[in-house]
Design a protein around this motif. Structure first.
Motif, PDB file in Angstrom:
ATOM      1  N   TRP A  85    -121.705  -7.028 -51.144  1.00 24.79           N
ATOM      2  CA  TRP A  85    -122.251  -7.599 -49.918  1.00 24.79           C
ATOM      3  C   TRP A  85    -121.283  -8.636 -49.391  1.00 24.79           C
ATOM      4  CZ3 TRP A  85    -128.093  -8.884 -51.038  1.00 24.79           C
ATOM      5  CH2 TRP A  85    -128.781  -7.683 -51.178  1.00 24.79           C
ATOM      6  N   LEU A  86    -121.137  -8.672 -48.099  1.00 17.94           N
ATOM      7  CA  LEU A  86    -120.303  -9.680 -47.457  1.00 17.94           C
ATOM      8  C   LEU A  86    -121.166 -10.853 -47.011  1.00 17.94           C
ATOM      9  CD1 LEU A  86    -118.167  -7.434 -45.093  1.00 17.94           C
ATOM     10  CD2 LEU A  86    -117.402  -8.575 -47.149  1.00 17.94           C
ATOM     11  N   PRO A  87    -120.591 -12.045 -46.938  1.00 16.19           N
ATOM     12  CA  PRO A  87    -121.313 -13.126 -46.286  1.00 16.19           C
ATOM     13  C   PRO A  87    -121.611 -12.738 -44.831  1.00 16.19           C
ATOM     14  CG  PRO A  87    -119.447 -13.985 -47.513  1.00 16.19           C
ATOM     15  CD  PRO A  87    -119.340 -12.495 -47.539  1.00 16.19           C
ATOM     16  N   VAL A  88    -122.680 -13.279 -44.282  1.00 14.50           N
ATOM     17  CA  VAL A  88    -123.186 -12.868 -42.975  1.00 14.50           C
ATOM     18  C   VAL A  88    -122.107 -12.941 -41.894  1.00 14.50           C
ATOM     19  CG1 VAL A  88    -124.824 -13.466 -41.153  1.00 14.50           C
ATOM     20  CG2 VAL A  88    -125.556 -13.454 -43.522  1.00 14.50           C
ATOM     21  N   GLU A  89    -121.368 -14.032 -41.853  1.00 16.75           N
ATOM     22  CA  GLU A  89    -120.358 -14.213 -40.805  1.00 16.75           C
ATOM     23  C   GLU A  89    -119.277 -13.131 -40.875  1.00 16.75           C
ATOM     24  OE1 GLU A  89    -117.598 -17.816 -38.996  1.00 16.75           O
ATOM     25  OE2 GLU A  89    -118.824 -18.160 -40.768  1.00 16.75           O
ATOM     26  N   TYR A  90    -118.824 -12.827 -42.082  1.00 11.35           N
ATOM     27  CA  TYR A  90    -117.799 -11.791 -42.247  1.00 11.35           C
ATOM     28  C   TYR A  90    -118.358 -10.400 -41.964  1.00 11.35           C
ATOM     29  CZ  TYR A  90    -114.937 -15.350 -44.471  1.00 11.35           C
ATOM     30  OH  TYR A  90    -114.214 -16.473 -44.726  1.00 11.35           O
ATOM     31  N   ARG A  91    -119.621 -10.187 -42.309  1.00 10.99           N
ATOM     32  CA  ARG A  91    -120.256  -8.894 -42.063  1.00 10.99           C
ATOM     33  C   ARG A  91    -120.318  -8.589 -40.569  1.00 10.99           C
ATOM     34  NH1 ARG A  91    -121.651  -3.915 -43.945  1.00 10.99           N
ATOM     35  NH2 ARG A  91    -123.586  -3.247 -43.019  1.00 10.99           N
ATOM     36  N   ILE A  92    -120.633  -9.610 -39.776  1.00 11.39           N
ATOM     37  CA  ILE A  92    -120.703  -9.444 -38.323  1.00 11.39           C
ATOM     38  C   ILE A  92    -119.325  -9.074 -37.779  1.00 11.39           C
ATOM     39  CG2 ILE A  92    -121.102 -10.664 -36.151  1.00 11.39           C
ATOM     40  CD1 ILE A  92    -123.244 -12.304 -37.729  1.00 11.39           C
ATOM     41  N   GLN A  93    -118.297  -9.807 -38.204  1.00  9.78           N
ATOM     42  CA  GLN A  93    -116.937  -9.516 -37.744  1.00  9.78           C
ATOM     43  C   GLN A  93    -116.492  -8.128 -38.197  1.00  9.78           C
ATOM     44  OE1 GLN A  93    -114.385 -12.667 -39.061  1.00  9.78           O
ATOM     45  NE2 GLN A  93    -115.499 -14.225 -37.917  1.00  9.78           N
ATOM     46  N   PHE A  94    -116.798  -7.767 -39.428  1.00  4.48           N
ATOM     47  CA  PHE A  94    -116.439  -6.459 -39.961  1.00  4.48           C
ATOM     48  C   PHE A  94    -117.049  -5.348 -39.120  1.00  4.48           C
ATOM     49  CE2 PHE A  94    -117.642  -2.886 -42.750  1.00  4.48           C
ATOM     50  CZ  PHE A  94    -116.389  -2.481 -43.167  1.00  4.48           C
ATOM     51  N   LYS A  95    -118.335  -5.473 -38.802  1.00  9.85           N
ATOM     52  CA  LYS A  95    -119.017  -4.447 -38.022  1.00  9.85           C
ATOM     53  C   LYS A  95    -118.450  -4.341 -36.604  1.00  9.85           C
ATOM     54  CE  LYS A  95    -122.141  -2.243 -40.214  1.00  9.85           C
ATOM     55  NZ  LYS A  95    -121.905  -0.819 -40.478  1.00  9.85           N
ATOM     56  N   VAL A  96    -118.170  -5.477 -35.973  1.00 10.68           N
ATOM     57  CA  VAL A  96    -117.599  -5.454 -34.618  1.00 10.68           C
ATOM     58  C   VAL A  96    -116.250  -4.744 -34.634  1.00 10.68           C
ATOM     59  CG1 VAL A  96    -116.622  -6.911 -32.787  1.00 10.68           C
ATOM     60  CG2 VAL A  96    -118.833  -7.483 -33.780  1.00 10.68           C
ATOM     61  N   LEU A  97    -115.410  -5.080 -35.603  1.00 12.75           N
ATOM     62  CA  LEU A  97    -114.075  -4.476 -35.672  1.00 12.75           C
ATOM     63  C   LEU A  97    -114.135  -2.995 -36.030  1.00 12.75           C
ATOM     64  CD1 LEU A  97    -112.177  -7.397 -37.385  1.00 12.75           C
ATOM     65  CD2 LEU A  97    -111.882  -6.579 -35.050  1.00 12.75           C
ATOM     66  N   LEU A  98    -115.039  -2.605 -36.892  1.00 15.49           N
ATOM     67  CA  LEU A  98    -115.147  -1.204 -37.279  1.00 15.49           C
ATOM     68  C   LEU A  98    -115.651  -0.348 -36.110  1.00 15.49           C
ATOM     69  CD1 LEU A  98    -114.691   0.638 -39.683  1.00 15.49           C
ATOM     70  CD2 LEU A  98    -117.091   0.341 -40.265  1.00 15.49           C
ATOM     71  N   VAL A  99    -116.627  -0.837 -35.386  1.00 13.40           N
ATOM     72  CA  VAL A  99    -117.128  -0.100 -34.214  1.00 13.40           C
ATOM     73  C   VAL A  99    -116.045  -0.027 -33.141  1.00 13.40           C
ATOM     74  CG1 VAL A  99    -118.796  -0.189 -32.320  1.00 13.40           C
ATOM     75  CG2 VAL A  99    -119.554  -0.545 -34.662  1.00 13.40           C
ATOM     76  N   THR A 100    -115.266  -1.089 -32.995  1.00 12.62           N
ATOM     77  CA  THR A 100    -114.168  -1.086 -32.032  1.00 12.62           C
ATOM     78  C   THR A 100    -113.130  -0.027 -32.404  1.00 12.62           C
ATOM     79  OG1 THR A 100    -114.487  -3.442 -31.644  1.00 12.62           O
ATOM     80  CG2 THR A 100    -112.398  -2.503 -30.938  1.00 12.62           C
ATOM     81  N   TYR A 101    -112.760   0.019 -33.685  1.00  6.64           N
ATOM     82  CA  TYR A 101    -111.802   1.025 -34.142  1.00  6.64           C
ATOM     83  C   TYR A 101    -112.318   2.432 -33.858  1.00  6.64           C
ATOM     84  CZ  TYR A 101    -109.078   4.006 -37.209  1.00  6.64           C
ATOM     85  OH  TYR A 101    -108.306   5.032 -37.691  1.00  6.64           O
ATOM     86  N   LYS A 102    -113.578   2.662 -34.182  1.00  7.92           N
ATOM     87  CA  LYS A 102    -114.156   3.987 -33.966  1.00  7.92           C
ATOM     88  C   LYS A 102    -114.221   4.331 -32.479  1.00  7.92           C
ATOM     89  CE  LYS A 102    -116.937   4.319 -38.150  1.00  7.92           C
ATOM     90  NZ  LYS A 102    -118.309   4.441 -38.680  1.00  7.92           N
ATOM     91  N   ALA A 103    -114.540   3.342 -31.650  1.00  8.02           N
ATOM     92  CA  ALA A 103    -114.622   3.601 -30.206  1.00  8.02           C
ATOM     93  C   ALA A 103    -113.242   3.898 -29.628  1.00  8.02           C
ATOM     94  CB  ALA A 103    -115.244   2.404 -29.495  1.00  8.02           C
ATOM     95  N   LEU A 104    -112.231   3.159 -30.048  1.00  3.81           N
ATOM     96  CA  LEU A 104    -110.880   3.382 -29.523  1.00  3.81           C
ATOM     97  C   LEU A 104    -110.315   4.736 -29.952  1.00  3.81           C
ATOM     98  CD1 LEU A 104    -109.310  -0.156 -29.946  1.00  3.81           C
ATOM     99  CD2 LEU A 104    -109.911   0.991 -27.819  1.00  3.81           C
ATOM    100  N   ASN A 105    -110.740   5.192 -31.120  1.00  3.71           N
ATOM    101  CA  ASN A 105    -110.262   6.486 -31.614  1.00  3.71           C
ATOM    102  C   ASN A 105    -111.259   7.610 -31.354  1.00  3.71           C
ATOM    103  OD1 ASN A 105    -107.668   5.795 -32.860  1.00  3.71           O
ATOM    104  ND2 ASN A 105    -108.941   4.425 -34.072  1.00  3.71           N
ATOM    105  N   ARG A 106    -112.256   7.314 -30.535  1.00  3.77           N
ATOM    106  CA  ARG A 106    -113.291   8.284 -30.139  1.00  3.77           C
ATOM    107  C   ARG A 106    -113.952   8.943 -31.348  1.00  3.77           C
ATOM    108  NH1 ARG A 106    -113.019   9.521 -24.483  1.00  3.77           N
ATOM    109  NH2 ARG A 106    -111.211   8.523 -23.570  1.00  3.77           N
ATOM    110  N   LEU A 107    -114.305   8.126 -32.323  1.00  4.79           N
ATOM    111  CA  LEU A 107    -114.978   8.614 -33.521  1.00  4.79           C
ATOM    112  C   LEU A 107    -116.480   8.354 -33.484  1.00  4.79           C
ATOM    113  CD1 LEU A 107    -112.386   7.396 -36.161  1.00  4.79           C
ATOM    114  CD2 LEU A 107    -112.659   9.705 -35.262  1.00  4.79           C
TER     115      LEU A 107
END
Length: 141
Positions: free
Chosen positions: A42-64
């Protein structure tokens, strides 16, 4: 939740720590250590939020992702002249008016977080590799 006030993130972290103590069957008075969070992956809450934002961004940019409108919300940085930053895979930062809520909008926070990433994460070929590269600095500390 990105950009939320600290007191809200602290409340969420306390709830997560309570869940950690419940799962690990430790006493209520005993503090949920970061070691417990790492054991549970489990990640601390603050890091989890950043992780999710960056992962969704990566997927959106690569049309995944199946939701196509996410790709339309992100604008790649395209300078008028040929600059070194052209090949850095940056996103166009968005201006905002309201200091309290404007900086929390995904159109503002997503480019802010994405542009801070190292290039090797941005150009990574697989989602699994991106996850590993995003989590590595958090678990090494």
């Amino acid at each position: 939740l990105y950009g939320s006030p600290k007191y809200i993130l602290q409340k969420l972290q306390r709830a997560k720590n309570s869940a950690t103590r419940l799962i690990k069957l430790s006493r209520k008075c005993k503090q949920a250590t970061p070691g417990y969070l790492i054991d549970l992956h489990w990640l601390p809450v603050e890091y989890r939020i950043q992780f999710k934002v960056l992962l969704v961004t990566y997927k959106a940019l690569n049309r995944l992702v199946l939701v196509i409108y996410l790709f339309d919300l992100l604008q790649r940085y395209a300078p008028v002249r040929n600059l070194r930053s052209t090949s850095a895979f940056l996103l166009q930062p968005t201006r905002f008016c309201f200091e309290t809520y404007g900086s929390r909008a995904s159109s503002v926070s997503t480019p802010e977080l994405w542009n801070k990433l190292p290039l090797k994460i941005k150009i990574s070929s697989s989602t699994e590799r991106v996850k590993i590269l995003l989590l590595k600095p958090i678990f090494l500390n």
